[in-house]
Design a protein around this motif. Structure first.
Motif, mmCIF file in Angstrom:
data_model
loop_
_atom_site.group_PDB
_atom_site.id
_atom_site.type_symbol
_atom_site.label_atom_id
_atom_site.label_comp_id
_atom_site.label_asym_id
_atom_site.label_seq_id
_atom_site.Cartn_x
_atom_site.Cartn_y
_atom_site.Cartn_z
ATOM 1 N N ARG A 198 0.105 8.051 -5.755
ATOM 2 C CA ARG A 198 -0.453 7.033 -4.859
ATOM 3 C C ARG A 198 -0.513 5.655 -5.526
ATOM 4 N NH1 ARG A 198 -2.998 9.685 -0.600
ATOM 5 N NH2 ARG A 198 -3.236 11.928 -0.941
ATOM 6 N N TYR A 238 0.133 11.871 1.337
ATOM 7 C CA TYR A 238 0.178 10.887 2.410
ATOM 8 C C TYR A 238 -1.080 10.033 2.418
ATOM 9 C CZ TYR A 238 3.960 13.788 4.190
ATOM 10 O OH TYR A 238 5.133 14.490 4.320
ATOM 11 N N ALA A 239 -0.907 8.796 2.825
ATOM 12 C CA ALA A 239 -2.067 7.964 3.127
ATOM 13 C C ALA A 239 -2.729 8.508 4.388
ATOM 14 C CB ALA A 239 -1.629 6.519 3.354
ATOM 15 N N ASP A 240 -4.036 8.372 4.458
ATOM 16 C CA ASP A 240 -4.757 8.877 5.621
ATOM 17 C C ASP A 240 -4.246 8.249 6.928
ATOM 18 O OD1 ASP A 240 -8.026 9.146 3.983
ATOM 19 O OD2 ASP A 240 -6.298 10.500 4.028
ATOM 20 N N SER A 241 -3.819 7.016 6.840
ATOM 21 C CA SER A 241 -3.399 6.292 8.047
ATOM 22 C C SER A 241 -2.115 6.831 8.663
ATOM 23 C CB SER A 241 -3.236 4.806 7.732
ATOM 24 O OG SER A 241 -2.268 4.620 6.716
ATOM 25 N N LYS A 256 -1.025 10.289 7.929
ATOM 26 C CA LYS A 256 -1.018 11.752 7.874
ATOM 27 C C LYS A 256 -0.901 12.323 9.282
ATOM 28 C CE LYS A 256 -3.649 13.106 4.645
ATOM 29 N NZ LYS A 256 -4.824 13.449 3.829
ATOM 30 N N GLU A 314 0.824 -1.203 0.000
ATOM 31 C CA GLU A 314 0.000 0.000 0.000
ATOM 32 C C GLU A 314 0.863 1.261 0.000
ATOM 33 O OE1 GLU A 314 -2.398 0.175 3.537
ATOM 34 O OE2 GLU A 314 -0.665 0.324 4.871
ATOM 35 N N PHE A 315 0.275 2.322 -0.532
ATOM 36 C CA PHE A 315 0.920 3.627 -0.585
ATOM 37 C C PHE A 315 1.041 4.197 0.822
ATOM 38 C CE2 PHE A 315 2.020 7.752 -2.105
ATOM 39 C CZ PHE A 315 1.285 8.661 -1.356
ATOM 40 N N VAL A 316 2.190 4.839 1.090
ATOM 41 C CA VAL A 316 2.409 5.514 2.366
ATOM 42 C C VAL A 316 2.569 7.017 2.146
ATOM 43 C CG1 VAL A 316 3.944 5.754 4.354
ATOM 44 C CG2 VAL A 316 3.474 3.481 3.398
#
Length: 128
Positions: free
Chosen positions: A110, A60-63, A65, A46-48
């Motif tokens: 992303r 940024y990934a929401d996780s 940010k 997954e994208f970071v």
């Protein structure tokens, strides 16, 4: 053919920090957007985070940010991922990647298909 080498992974307690580095060889680093991805056991990669070629724009990934920061040092041909307030859910192998096209930067960072060169990965383990 670009070669990417990550470093900086390790074991850290929850709430701690790590900084990952990715050195790029064989490409004019300053012309290319860069990205960080991660893959946890049993999950898809997954994208970071991503950063434009100019370094002006980051994604940024929401996780992550507000906890992670991507940056680049063009004279050193290196992209960084500063990771703060780490959680056990951040445990994964982290990969850096280089955009296949020059002078890029946008939300498309992303997507994994944006990139044509990848590092070997560095393990990050966050204990609770």
């Amino acid at each position: 053919q670009a070669r990417l080498v990550e470093s900086g992974g390790g074991l850290v307690q929850a709430g701690g920090s790590l900084r990952l580095s990715c050195a790029v060889f064989g490409r004019t680093f300053s012309n290319y957007a860069m990205g960080w991805f991660r893959q946890a056991p049993g999950k898809e990669r997954e994208f970071v985070a991503g950063i434009s070629w100019s370094g002006v724009t980051a994604y940024y990934a929401d996780s992550v940010k507000g906890r992670f920061t991507i940056s680049r040092d063009n004279p050193k041909n290196t992209v960084y991922l500063q990771m703060n307030s780490l959680k056990p859910a951040d445990t994964a192998v982290y990969y850096c990647a280089a955009d296949r096209a020059q002078y890029g930067g946008g939300d498309y960072l992303r997507s994994q298909v944006t990139y044509d060169a990848w590092g070997q990965g560095t393990q990050v383990t966050v204990s609770s």
